[in-house]
Every structure is written in structure tokens, then in C-alpha cells.
Design a protein around this motif. Sequence first.
Motif, PDB file in Angstrom:
ATOM      1  N   HIS A 198      -5.684-100.417-116.092  1.00 17.98           N
ATOM      2  CA  HIS A 198      -6.059 -99.435-117.109  1.00 17.98           C
ATOM      3  C   HIS A 198      -5.190 -98.185-116.984  1.00 17.98           C
ATOM      4  O   HIS A 198      -4.801 -97.582-117.986  1.00 17.98           O
ATOM      5  CB  HIS A 198      -7.537 -99.059-116.980  1.00 17.98           C
ATOM      6  CG  HIS A 198      -8.457-100.218-117.224  1.00 17.98           C
ATOM      7  ND1 HIS A 198      -8.498-100.875-118.421  1.00 17.98           N
ATOM      8  CD2 HIS A 198      -9.330-100.855-116.420  1.00 17.98           C
ATOM      9  CE1 HIS A 198      -9.372-101.855-118.351  1.00 17.98           C
ATOM     10  NE2 HIS A 198      -9.896-101.862-117.138  1.00 17.98           N
ATOM     11  N   VAL A 202      -2.469 -96.234-119.714  1.00 16.32           N
ATOM     12  CA  VAL A 202      -2.356 -94.804-119.982  1.00 16.32           C
ATOM     13  C   VAL A 202      -0.945 -94.303-119.657  1.00 16.32           C
ATOM     14  O   VAL A 202      -0.364 -93.500-120.385  1.00 16.32           O
ATOM     15  CB  VAL A 202      -3.419 -94.026-119.181  1.00 16.32           C
ATOM     16  CG1 VAL A 202      -3.190 -92.536-119.284  1.00 16.32           C
ATOM     17  CG2 VAL A 202      -4.809 -94.382-119.691  1.00 16.32           C
ATOM     18  N   LEU A 205       1.765 -94.340-122.243  1.00 18.78           N
ATOM     19  CA  LEU A 205       1.824 -93.304-123.269  1.00 18.78           C
ATOM     20  C   LEU A 205       2.904 -92.266-122.962  1.00 18.78           C
ATOM     21  O   LEU A 205       3.276 -91.488-123.830  1.00 18.78           O
ATOM     22  CB  LEU A 205       0.476 -92.580-123.375  1.00 18.78           C
ATOM     23  CG  LEU A 205      -0.722 -93.407-123.810  1.00 18.78           C
ATOM     24  CD1 LEU A 205      -1.983 -92.575-123.735  1.00 18.78           C
ATOM     25  CD2 LEU A 205      -0.519 -93.908-125.226  1.00 18.78           C
ATOM     26  N   GLY A 212      -2.339 -85.388-119.233  1.00 15.95           N
ATOM     27  CA  GLY A 212      -3.438 -84.807-119.987  1.00 15.95           C
ATOM     28  C   GLY A 212      -4.715 -85.609-119.838  1.00 15.95           C
ATOM     29  O   GLY A 212      -5.811 -85.063-119.870  1.00 15.95           O
ATOM     30  N   LEU A 213      -4.573 -86.924-119.670  1.00 16.29           N
ATOM     31  CA  LEU A 213      -5.751 -87.782-119.528  1.00 16.29           C
ATOM     32  C   LEU A 213      -6.184 -87.897-118.066  1.00 16.29           C
ATOM     33  O   LEU A 213      -7.043 -88.704-117.731  1.00 16.29           O
ATOM     34  CB  LEU A 213      -5.473 -89.166-120.113  1.00 16.29           C
ATOM     35  CG  LEU A 213      -5.344 -89.178-121.642  1.00 16.29           C
ATOM     36  CD1 LEU A 213      -4.863 -90.519-122.136  1.00 16.29           C
ATOM     37  CD2 LEU A 213      -6.682 -88.847-122.280  1.00 16.29           C
ATOM     38  N   GLY A 214      -5.569 -87.108-117.210  1.00 11.26           N
ATOM     39  CA  GLY A 214      -6.081 -87.003-115.845  1.00 11.26           C
ATOM     40  C   GLY A 214      -5.400 -87.864-114.811  1.00 11.26           C
ATOM     41  O   GLY A 214      -5.878 -87.972-113.686  1.00 11.26           O
TER      42      GLY A 214
ATOM     43  N   ALA B  74      -9.293 -83.257-116.594  1.00 10.22           N
ATOM     44  CA  ALA B  74      -9.207 -84.002-117.856  1.00 10.22           C
ATOM     45  C   ALA B  74     -10.560 -84.105-118.549  1.00 10.22           C
ATOM     46  O   ALA B  74     -10.637 -84.478-119.711  1.00 10.22           O
ATOM     47  CB  ALA B  74      -8.639 -85.400-117.608  1.00 10.22           C
ATOM     48  N   GLU B  94      -7.029 -98.412-130.231  1.00 11.56           N
ATOM     49  CA  GLU B  94      -6.785 -98.377-128.790  1.00 11.56           C
ATOM     50  C   GLU B  94      -6.293 -96.996-128.358  1.00 11.56           C
ATOM     51  O   GLU B  94      -6.704 -96.470-127.317  1.00 11.56           O
ATOM     52  CB  GLU B  94      -5.747 -99.442-128.397  1.00 11.56           C
ATOM     53  CG  GLU B  94      -6.239-100.853-128.594  1.00 11.56           C
ATOM     54  CD  GLU B  94      -5.137-101.896-128.456  1.00 11.56           C
ATOM     55  OE1 GLU B  94      -5.475-103.059-128.213  1.00 11.56           O
ATOM     56  OE2 GLU B  94      -3.938-101.552-128.595  1.00 11.56           O
ATOM     57  N   LEU B  95      -5.414 -96.410-129.188  1.00 15.07           N
ATOM     58  CA  LEU B  95      -4.881 -95.083-128.862  1.00 15.07           C
ATOM     59  C   LEU B  95      -6.011 -94.062-128.763  1.00 15.07           C
ATOM     60  O   LEU B  95      -6.111 -93.309-127.794  1.00 15.07           O
ATOM     61  CB  LEU B  95      -3.864 -94.640-129.918  1.00 15.07           C
ATOM     62  CG  LEU B  95      -3.236 -93.278-129.663  1.00 15.07           C
ATOM     63  CD1 LEU B  95      -2.238 -93.352-128.518  1.00 15.07           C
ATOM     64  CD2 LEU B  95      -2.560 -92.733-130.891  1.00 15.07           C
ATOM     65  N   PHE B  98      -8.058 -94.244-125.675  1.00 15.72           N
ATOM     66  CA  PHE B  98      -7.529 -93.651-124.449  1.00 15.72           C
ATOM     67  C   PHE B  98      -8.119 -92.275-124.188  1.00 15.72           C
ATOM     68  O   PHE B  98      -8.150 -91.821-123.045  1.00 15.72           O
ATOM     69  CB  PHE B  98      -6.008 -93.530-124.515  1.00 15.72           C
ATOM     70  CG  PHE B  98      -5.317 -94.825-124.242  1.00 15.72           C
ATOM     71  CD1 PHE B  98      -5.731 -95.632-123.199  1.00 15.72           C
ATOM     72  CD2 PHE B  98      -4.260 -95.237-125.025  1.00 15.72           C
ATOM     73  CE1 PHE B  98      -5.099 -96.835-122.948  1.00 15.72           C
ATOM     74  CE2 PHE B  98      -3.626 -96.437-124.782  1.00 15.72           C
ATOM     75  CZ  PHE B  98      -4.043 -97.238-123.742  1.00 15.72           C
ATOM     76  N   GLY B  99      -8.574 -91.604-125.260  1.00 15.43           N
ATOM     77  CA  GLY B  99      -9.225 -90.311-125.067  1.00 15.43           C
ATOM     78  C   GLY B  99     -10.440 -90.417-124.152  1.00 15.43           C
ATOM     79  O   GLY B  99     -10.843 -89.445-123.530  1.00 15.43           O
ATOM     80  N   PHE B 101     -10.525 -92.238-121.473  1.00 14.78           N
ATOM     81  CA  PHE B 101     -10.103 -92.633-120.128  1.00 14.78           C
ATOM     82  C   PHE B 101     -10.654 -91.733-119.025  1.00 14.78           C
ATOM     83  O   PHE B 101     -11.127 -92.231-117.999  1.00 14.78           O
ATOM     84  CB  PHE B 101      -8.568 -92.699-120.061  1.00 14.78           C
ATOM     85  CG  PHE B 101      -8.041 -93.168-118.746  1.00 14.78           C
ATOM     86  CD1 PHE B 101      -8.064 -94.508-118.411  1.00 14.78           C
ATOM     87  CD2 PHE B 101      -7.537 -92.263-117.818  1.00 14.78           C
ATOM     88  CE1 PHE B 101      -7.592 -94.944-117.182  1.00 14.78           C
ATOM     89  CE2 PHE B 101      -7.061 -92.690-116.594  1.00 14.78           C
ATOM     90  CZ  PHE B 101      -7.087 -94.029-116.269  1.00 14.78           C
ATOM     91  N   PRO B 102     -10.641 -90.408-119.202  1.00 18.37           N
ATOM     92  CA  PRO B 102     -11.153 -89.557-118.124  1.00 18.37           C
ATOM     93  C   PRO B 102     -12.640 -89.810-117.842  1.00 18.37           C
ATOM     94  O   PRO B 102     -13.118 -89.516-116.761  1.00 18.37           O
ATOM     95  CB  PRO B 102     -10.951 -88.128-118.657  1.00 18.37           C
ATOM     96  CG  PRO B 102      -9.915 -88.252-119.699  1.00 18.37           C
ATOM     97  CD  PRO B 102     -10.084 -89.601-120.303  1.00 18.37           C
ATOM     98  N   ARG B 105     -12.559 -94.405-117.125  1.00 20.79           N
ATOM     99  CA  ARG B 105     -11.467 -95.023-116.401  1.00 20.79           C
ATOM    100  C   ARG B 105     -11.012 -96.341-117.034  1.00 20.79           C
ATOM    101  O   ARG B 105     -10.658 -97.276-116.337  1.00 20.79           O
ATOM    102  CB  ARG B 105     -11.817 -95.284-114.935  1.00 20.79           C
ATOM    103  CG  ARG B 105     -12.395 -94.109-114.203  1.00 20.79           C
ATOM    104  CD  ARG B 105     -11.495 -92.913-114.191  1.00 20.79           C
ATOM    105  NE  ARG B 105     -10.267 -93.072-113.435  1.00 20.79           N
ATOM    106  CZ  ARG B 105      -9.267 -92.185-113.470  1.00 20.79           C
ATOM    107  NH1 ARG B 105      -9.368 -91.131-114.240  1.00 20.79           N
ATOM    108  NH2 ARG B 105      -8.193 -92.365-112.752  1.00 20.79           N
ATOM    109  N   GLY B 106     -11.058 -96.420-118.353  1.00 21.38           N
ATOM    110  CA  GLY B 106     -10.472 -97.583-119.014  1.00 21.38           C
ATOM    111  C   GLY B 106     -11.450 -98.673-119.414  1.00 21.38           C
ATOM    112  O   GLY B 106     -11.123 -99.507-120.236  1.00 21.38           O
ATOM    113  N   MET B 148      -7.235 -88.789-130.669  1.00 15.87           N
ATOM    114  CA  MET B 148      -7.317 -89.181-129.263  1.00 15.87           C
ATOM    115  C   MET B 148      -7.716 -87.982-128.407  1.00 15.87           C
ATOM    116  O   MET B 148      -8.579 -88.077-127.532  1.00 15.87           O
ATOM    117  CB  MET B 148      -5.975 -89.728-128.788  1.00 15.87           C
ATOM    118  CG  MET B 148      -5.908 -89.965-127.306  1.00 15.87           C
ATOM    119  SD  MET B 148      -4.325 -90.646-126.779  1.00 15.87           S
ATOM    120  CE  MET B 148      -3.538 -89.190-126.145  1.00 15.87           C
ATOM    121  N   GLN B 152     -11.565 -87.057-126.330  1.00 17.03           N
ATOM    122  CA  GLN B 152     -11.736 -86.724-124.916  1.00 17.03           C
ATOM    123  C   GLN B 152     -12.973 -85.840-124.717  1.00 17.03           C
ATOM    124  O   GLN B 152     -13.471 -85.722-123.597  1.00 17.03           O
ATOM    125  CB  GLN B 152     -10.474 -85.990-124.432  1.00 17.03           C
ATOM    126  CG  GLN B 152     -10.056 -86.327-123.017  1.00 17.03           C
ATOM    127  CD  GLN B 152      -8.684 -85.750-122.693  1.00 17.03           C
ATOM    128  OE1 GLN B 152      -7.768 -85.818-123.503  1.00 17.03           O
ATOM    129  NE2 GLN B 152      -8.531 -85.191-121.513  1.00 17.03           N
TER     130      GLN B 152
END
Lengths: 316, 251
Positions: A198, A202, A205, A212-214, B74, B94-95, B98-99, B101-102, B105-106, B148, B152
Amino acid sequence: MLKRERVVLAGLAGLALVATAAFLGLNLRGDLAFALQLRGVRLLALVLVAVAVAASTVTFQTVTANRILTPAIMGLDALYAFGQTALVFGLGAYGFATLDPRLKFAGESALMLGMALALFLPLLRARMDVTLMLLSGVVLGVLFRSLSALVIRLVDPTAFAAIQGATFASFNVIRSDLLAIAGVVTVVSVAAIWRARHALDVLALGSDPATGLGLDWRRSAVGLLALTALLVAVSTALVGPVVFLGLFVVAVAERLVDTRRHTVLLPAAALVGVVILVGGQALLQHGLGGEGALGIVVEFLGGVVFLALLISEARR
Amino acid sequence: MIRIENVSLTRGGARILHDVSLTLPKGGLTALIGPNGAGKSSLLSLIARLQPLQTGRISVEGLPVDATPGRVLARTLAVLRQDPGVASRLRVRELVGFGRFPHSRGRLTPEDDAVVAATLDQFDLTPLKERFVETLSGGQRQRALIAMTVAQATDYLLLDEPLNNLDMRYARDLMRRLRARADAGRTIVAVLHDVNQAAAYADRIVALRDGRLVAMGAPAEIMTPETLDAVFGYRMRVVEVDGRPMALHHL
């Protein structure tokens, strides 16, 4: 996972099984146990190479943010071969010959890991475009091959023989003495990459969005590059340098599953690799009677794919 | 609260930022304005820890940006830089995912899926959600990237020229949406090129020039011919339309 992705993965798994069965079963005669053991060892080596090359190529492409470069094109396997040569040069033929092959593998891998990180991290941080990266890859490949050639010229005949012995691996002469350690390294590295799948999505990108996503981009990139280097060491140690196999396998897999999500792409690329290597060897050996040609065929197909990708990239 | 103390930045021998100190209170929409090369984007990327801090200190909500783990930050702060150029073969859905993800974790939870769906809807992206990002137009891609960042769901949102590539309708839509988020208590900092957008929607305007803080205040204070001259280096007429200042910067 989409339906299409599941169907493709299942189909690839089926093909891989058929290839394996054909490789083990076709034209089997004589002492069955002996023949199967012989083929089993070769099969294991081919599968390890397929998985190692697929996983390392996917990871490398994601970290460097492009779909044309692979570790092999960037000269990583030339680097490994140089490590082998340098080790003989440093230890002398006698010292090298008395070393345990697994210890040698560890030494060569460590040497390569250090050099790969030292070389590629600055390149990555400078964030060059594909053309520049490609150019530096070609230059680095030539550099390492020339350095190896230089060292070979410097050594005495015994050491020369030792170097030849260390770097003779190819699809025809698989180094089965390294299978166990290669297996362990592959399983551990691939498991680590799978855990990071995963994060890889990320990372693809680019460094700013990933930060930015950590994600700690630098730390992730270093770790993943190190895993890539280890996997390249495995495949180069087992069957020698193969330049275009990774590119070919990943390009085919990506077109089949039509996604760059690593949960799907990683297994798909590994399966395509197994189908091509194991199936190709079975076909060449038993169907066409040209068992020595696998390396040539793979490089030829991979080279064509490489050109096609370059051209389509230039058109965009 | 975003606290910036004595931040300087040098790149390749050139001074990009010059001892900038500034505190932005929590809540509200702040517009960063200034001519090209003023250091707006650099300041934004320093706040978002996209580049390492050379001197000075920056903290967001009390978290020092250079010492806080990326994962923690994040969930507090989301950032979008100017066109990051997504190279990967990705669908819009999907893009935007990704927001999340924090947070997850996916592995998207049903809750994440709901946030993604709502965000897609908000940005008019639902009809495009199965399209590959590389096939979108510039404006559509910009909307997907903003979506995205919004997905978040952070208290702080940093946007570098979010209006890039957007047509008038979507630019207005976006500014109104940002305004609504600011009214709901979130903190938004956006680099804006159009001073009139800044004047119409921002609570405060921060003006930079040559890496220095030139002016800061409510739109009415900044939107004067004198201040705008000090920032952009030429005199422009400022008129009042429906009680709002408007610079005729193109004349």
C-alpha cells in the motif's frame, strides 16, 4: 479487487501451473526420481528468478517513478558482477576458492547493496527525468563492465579462472549451490515488499504527495532500493545478468491487469515471470529442442518491448 | 494555529525566504499572494514539511513539522502542490482513495469508502470515477487532486494555486467550498494568483515579495492601490463593487 483483475490473476496462476507441470512432466524417461529431482532444482531456480526479477522491477519502477527503467537497465546486475570480480581481486584466487559460496554470495550482495545505495540515492534525490536516468544507467552499466574488464586484465591466470568460475551463471548453467540462501533472501525480501504494497501505491504518486500523505519518502525509498538490490543479487547469482526480463514481465503484467496497484500488480508480474521462464524453458527444451536458447529468446522479446515502450513514451 | 518563526530558506545560493515570522490563527481562510518568485510556494511547502527546514521553526497545531512523525502530521494537515504530475496508471476513485491513507494505511474501511464517495460527489467527479487520471483534462485532474486532499479530512489544508486549470465555474465552486469549510472551523491556507478571489473569499491576506513579508491583514486593508503597489510593483485601480474591493489589475 475488480472482477477483471481476479480473472486475470486466476488465469495466470492456471497458466503457471500448466507450465510447471509441462516442465516437470514432458518427455520424462529413465530414472524417474533422479530426473524429477534434477528438474525440480532447475524449476525452483527459475521460479526464484522469476519472482525476484518481477518484484524488484515493480519496486524499482515505482520508486523511480517510471515504467521504462528496470534495475538491470540501470546497470545493477553489472554492479553485482563487478562485485564478484572485485571480491576475487581483493581476496586472491586461493582466498576466494576456499570461501563458502554462501559467504561469497553474502559478501557480494553487501558490496552491491552499499554501492547501489551510494549511487542511486543521489540520482533519486535529484529527481532527474527518465531520459537522464536512462543515460546515467547506460553509463553506469558500461562503467561497471569496463571496471570488471580492467580487473580481469590485472589478475593472474588462476584468479582469472576463479572469476570465470564465479560469473559463469546463465539459464543453462544455474548455480544450484546457492539455491537455499537465494530462496531465503527472496522470500524475506518479497515478504517485506508485499507488506509495503500500500505504501508503494502511495510512493507511485511522487515524493511530494507521498510526504503529504504521511510517508517518510526518503526512508521508504532507501529501504525499497535495498530490497531491490538484494533481489537483483539473487537473480544475477543464480542465472547471471538478464537485461530485459524484468521490463518484459512487468509491462505484460501491467497490460493484463490494467492497474498499477501493487496488491494486484506484484502477484501478476511474478506469475507472468513464472509462465515465461518455466513455460518458455519447457517449450524450448521439449517442443523445439533448443534448450540453450531461453536467455536469447527472453532478451529478444524484452528488447522489443523496451523499444516499443520508448517509442510510445516519445509519442506522448 | 500555524506558527512560523524566523524562517529563512536558501537554495543554490539564492535567498528564497528572508526571516519570515507569522502566526495564523486556527480556523479561517488565508490567502498567500505575491508576484512570481516571492517565495509563496516555498513557504507553503516548508509548512507542509515537503522540504527540510533550514533555519527557524514551524509548528502546526503545536506539532513541530520537522520533528513530528509523518503519519501523525498527515492526519492534521493535508497539502496539494502545483501539479504533482501523477504518472501512475490510476483511476480517479483510487486517487481520491489515497486521501484516506493516513487513516487506514491503504486498507479502505466502509467508512473510508463513504468519505471517498461523498468527496467524489462534492467535486462533480462521480461520473469520472472509473476514468484513468492520465486521460483527464487539466482542470478535471486538478479537481481530482483537490478531492484527494480534501478526502484526507484534516483540520489544516494547504493548497498551492488550487485554481490552476479550473474554469470560472469550478474556480468559483472551489472557492465557495473552501469558504464553507473555513466557516465550519477548518484552517485553509491557499496560494492565490488572483487578488480578487483572495479579496472575495479570504479572511486574511498575507503578501510576500522577494522572500519577505510585506503586508498582512483583512482584505479591505490589503486591497489598496498603495499596498498592492508595494507587493506587485505597479499601480492598479481598486474599485468597490457591492461593498467588496476589487482590483482592476489587468488594465
